[in-house]
Design a protein around this motif. Structure first.
Motif, PDB file in Angstrom:
ATOM      1  N   VAL A   1      -3.636  -8.831   0.898  1.00  0.00           N
ATOM      2  CA  VAL A   1      -3.563  -7.819   1.955  1.00  0.00           C
ATOM      3  C   VAL A   1      -2.465  -6.808   1.732  1.00  0.00           C
ATOM      4  O   VAL A   1      -2.335  -5.847   2.479  1.00  0.00           O
ATOM      5  N   THR A   2      -1.638  -7.003   0.694  1.00  0.00           N
ATOM      6  CA  THR A   2      -0.548  -6.066   0.454  1.00  0.00           C
ATOM      7  C   THR A   2      -0.728  -5.250  -0.809  1.00  0.00           C
ATOM      8  O   THR A   2       0.119  -4.449  -1.135  1.00  0.00           O
TER       9      THR A   2
ATOM     10  N   VAL B   1      -0.501  -2.095   9.744  1.00  0.00           N
ATOM     11  CA  VAL B   1      -1.845  -2.344   9.236  1.00  0.00           C
ATOM     12  C   VAL B   1      -2.651  -1.048   9.199  1.00  0.00           C
ATOM     13  O   VAL B   1      -2.603  -0.248  10.133  1.00  0.00           O
TER      14      VAL B   1
ATOM     15  N   CYS C   1       6.110  -3.493   8.157  1.00  0.00           N
ATOM     16  CA  CYS C   1       4.760  -3.593   7.623  1.00  0.00           C
ATOM     17  C   CYS C   1       3.789  -3.477   8.782  1.00  0.00           C
ATOM     18  O   CYS C   1       3.805  -4.285   9.700  1.00  0.00           O
TER      19      CYS C   1
ATOM     20  N   ARG D   1      -5.298  -3.853   5.658  1.00  0.00           N
ATOM     21  CA  ARG D   1      -4.254  -4.098   4.650  1.00  0.00           C
ATOM     22  C   ARG D   1      -2.888  -3.798   5.243  1.00  0.00           C
ATOM     23  O   ARG D   1      -2.757  -2.973   6.140  1.00  0.00           O
TER      24      ARG D   1
ATOM     25  N   ALA E   1      -2.610 -15.288   2.890  1.00  0.00           N
ATOM     26  CA  ALA E   1      -3.695 -14.348   2.617  1.00  0.00           C
ATOM     27  C   ALA E   1      -4.934 -15.032   2.058  1.00  0.00           C
ATOM     28  O   ALA E   1      -6.052 -14.606   2.332  1.00  0.00           O
TER      29      ALA E   1
ATOM     30  N   TYR F   1       1.037 -12.945   0.450  1.00  0.00           N
ATOM     31  CA  TYR F   1       0.018 -12.079   1.044  1.00  0.00           C
ATOM     32  C   TYR F   1      -0.445 -10.996   0.071  1.00  0.00           C
ATOM     33  O   TYR F   1      -0.631  -9.853   0.456  1.00  0.00           O
TER      34      TYR F   1
ATOM     35  N   LEU G   1      -3.372 -11.674   8.711  1.00  0.00           N
ATOM     36  CA  LEU G   1      -2.816 -10.329   8.678  1.00  0.00           C
ATOM     37  C   LEU G   1      -1.627 -10.212   9.634  1.00  0.00           C
ATOM     38  O   LEU G   1      -0.605  -9.609   9.299  1.00  0.00           O
TER      39      LEU G   1
ATOM     40  N   GLY H   1       0.833  -1.188   0.000  1.00  0.00           N
ATOM     41  CA  GLY H   1       0.000   0.000   0.000  1.00  0.00           C
ATOM     42  C   GLY H   1       0.868   1.238   0.000  1.00  0.00           C
ATOM     43  O   GLY H   1       2.088   1.167   0.165  1.00  0.00           O
TER      44      GLY H   1
ATOM     45  N   ASP I   1      -6.707  -0.215   7.716  1.00  0.00           N
ATOM     46  CA  ASP I   1      -7.933  -0.650   7.029  1.00  0.00           C
ATOM     47  C   ASP I   1      -7.853  -2.090   6.514  1.00  0.00           C
ATOM     48  O   ASP I   1      -8.239  -2.388   5.384  1.00  0.00           O
TER      49      ASP I   1
ATOM     50  N   ASP J   1      -4.081   0.335  -2.098  1.00  0.00           N
ATOM     51  CA  ASP J   1      -5.418   0.699  -1.598  1.00  0.00           C
ATOM     52  C   ASP J   1      -6.291   1.199  -2.706  1.00  0.00           C
ATOM     53  O   ASP J   1      -5.904   1.772  -3.647  1.00  0.00           O
TER      54      ASP J   1
END
Length: 192
Positions: free
Chosen positions: A188-189, A63, A61, A67, A171, A185, A139, A42, A65, A192
């Motif tokens: 989730v990576t 978190v 990394c 992600r 993920a 993952y 996550l 993101g 929202d 956005d």
């Protein structure tokens, strides 16, 4: 006409020609139109500040929202994988929290130790307590994997429970005993 005047006259003619040819020789192809570049994580939480003397940048990394978001901190020394992981486990800094970043680690993953073995990070965990009730384990494990996999000396991350390989969620919900990388993952990576 003097020799000096003739010489400067030649430069006036040659300078625009050189200016046009110079970019063509740099090896970067020209595109017809601008193109978007997708980052592997993101958007960065905040631009990295310039390093203070004696400090280096280290990626983590966190978190936002649901992600994973890569952020960079200034640290005194990069150190080994265990120290890097301990900094991640300490949670987001005040500035990172102000930027809306958090962590999925507390209650989801209980890290005991981390070490580098043959270019792979091995993370020893203990079983989570029955009361954890966390549903974001993928996550949480993703935070660890993506943080350590971002290091130049790490080519994958494996998890151990009591010295034995542990299957952890990726993920997509599947379990893997690793070695895992940030590519495990993508859900989730992604941007956005």
């Amino acid at each position: 006409m003097t020799r000096r005047t003739q010489s400067s006259g030649r430069w006036r003619v040659l300078l625009p020609v050189v200016a046009l040819l110079l970019p063509a020789g740099c090896g970067v192809p020209a595109d017809e139109q601008p193109r978007a570049v997708e980052p592997p994580f993101g958007p960065p939480a905040a631009p990295a500040a310039s390093s203070a003397p004696g400090q280096v940048e280290q990626a983590f990394c966190l978190v936002r929202d649901g992600r994973l978001v890569r952020t960079v901190r200034q640290v005194d020394a990069v150190g080994g994988v265990d120290g890097h992981l301990r900094r991640l486990l300490a949670g987001p800094t005040r500035a990172e929290r102000a930027a809306g970043l958090g962590t999925a680690l507390p209650g989801a993953v209980h890290v005991v130790d981390a070490r580098l073995v043959d270019g792979r990070a091995q993370v020893e965990v203990e079983p989570p307590g029955e009361e954890s009730g966390r549903s974001d384990e993928a996550l949480a494990y993703g935070q660890i994997v993506c943080t350590l996999d971002g290091r130049s000396d790490v080519a994958g991350v494996s998890f151990l429970l009591r010295g034995r390989p542990l299957e952890v969620p990726r993920a997509d919900g599947s379990l893997s005993s690793g070695p895992l990388t940030a590519a495990d993952y993508p859900a989730v990576t992604g941007p956005d």
